[in-house]
Enzyme design. Structure first.
Site, PDB file in Angstrom:
ATOM      1  N   TYR A 181      39.824  43.283  57.292  1.00 13.76           N
ATOM      2  CA  TYR A 181      39.338  44.571  56.778  1.00 13.76           C
ATOM      3  C   TYR A 181      39.319  44.546  55.247  1.00 13.76           C
ATOM      4  O   TYR A 181      38.323  44.928  54.608  1.00 13.76           O
ATOM      5  CB  TYR A 181      40.222  45.707  57.272  1.00 13.76           C
ATOM      6  N   SER A 201      36.607  50.911  50.428  1.00 17.49           N
ATOM      7  CA  SER A 201      37.987  51.334  50.672  1.00 17.49           C
ATOM      8  C   SER A 201      38.855  50.883  49.519  1.00 17.49           C
ATOM      9  O   SER A 201      38.686  49.779  48.985  1.00 17.49           O
ATOM     10  CB  SER A 201      38.524  50.736  51.977  1.00 17.49           C
TER      11      SER A 201
END
Length: 322
Positions: A232, A219
């Site tokens: 995350y 990501s």
């Protein structure tokens, strides 16, 4: 005469009134993307001012406008060398994984899509893959558990005997303020976003052919950070470190290891966010739209294919220019 050159898909070649030596210098490296800008109010050559079809390269041979007529032009497909390659995609029934599995299948690869739950998404993917060829299959496995991963690897060994591409796509998100993250939530993200890649890649290590490709789906937030997503961000940043370290170990076998780092991706309508949040994020991108799963799949296929055979250890952002 201009020596043979190559324009990659999507590039535009503009021929104009330039000294012959300038044009030659700009085009004498086959394989490079060439743009010759107009100077001094020169007129563009209309025959060259266009884009080749997607997935094609543009070869040319001829003089510039100042030196006569163009001799010929032709298009031919760019070969990624994916036909017949054996590809494992984890988390392959939804979102980015599904788009990637189908893209590989359409490119002629053999696809094994791993999935955790048997649901309509898995059944519909099985139907779509079957329509694309008889070599594709789905295997149910929880890739955060070593026993399931071992069984998945044995299935690959029994059916195919080896692998050419591994796509570690499994991942989960989490939106929790840092002070409220508990051990279970931390472990959930680390297990799915990092440990799964470790378990799967290690389990298939002896199945990877020399020259194989491992692509991890990370990501772009790993490079920027995010409020209410420290765990995350940390997990996706760890995947980048995993990529950098593993590429060094597997490099002697010619195995490439890379990461694609998507921005916010519409794996469901509105990316599961309120419209105002999507609008704010889209406004941060240079391209002015939200990322689609197919955008990420295209980057994965590029990194897995022959045109990226000297690329390893990179993190390729697919975020629209945030």
């Amino acid at each position: 005469m201009i020596p043979a050159g190559v324009l990659t898909s999507g590039a535009v070649l503009v021929m104009c009134r330039l000294p012959f030596s300038t044009v030659r210098a700009a085009t004498d490296r086959a394989g490079s993307v060439v743009t010759v800008p107009p100077r001094g109010g020169a007129q563009l050559e209309p025959a060259w001012n266009r884009r080749p079809p997607p997935g094609f390269e543009f070869r040319f041979s001829g003089p510039c406008q100042a030196h006569g007529q163009v001799e010929r032009e032709r298009w031919r497909p760019v070969e990624q060398g994916l036909r017949g390659k054996r590809v494992l995609v984890t988390g392959g029934t939804k979102g980015i994984g599904r788009a990637t599995a189908l893209a590989f299948a359409r490119a002629g690869a053999w696809v094994l899509a791993g999935h955790r739950t048997g649901d309509e998404a898995a059944e519909s993917l099985a139907r779509e893959l079957k329509a694309l060829g008889e070599h594709h299959r789905l295997v149910q496995a929880d890739v955060t558990r070593r026993a399931d991963v071992a069984a998945l690897a044995e299935t690959v060994r029994a059916d195919w005997g080896g692998l050419d591409v591994v796509v570690n796509n499994v991942g989960v998100d989490g939106g929790v303020p840092f002070g409220e993250i508990d051990d279970a939530e931390w472990d959930r993200l680390i297990d799915h976003n990092v440990t799964s890649a470790y378990l799967v890649t290690q389990a298939v290590l002896d199945l990877l052919t020399d020259g194989a490709s491992v692509v991890n789906v990370g990501s772009s937030v790993a490079l920027r950070g995010r409020v209410n997503g420290v765990h995350y961000t940390a997990s996706k940043a760890a995947l980048i470190g995993f990529t950098r370290g593993l590429c060094k170990e597997l490099g002697p076998r010619g195995i490439r290891v890379n990461t694609v780092a998507p921005g916010l991706t519409e794996t469901e309508p509105g990316a599961g966010l309120p419209p105002h949040a999507v609008e704010r994020i889209v406004g941060m991108t240079a391209l002015g739209r939200i990322c689609q799963p197919e955008d990420v799949a295209g980057a994965v296929l590029f990194l897995a294919g022959d045109t990226a055979k000297y690329i390893s250890g990179v993190t390729l952002n697919v975020d629209g220019g945030v």
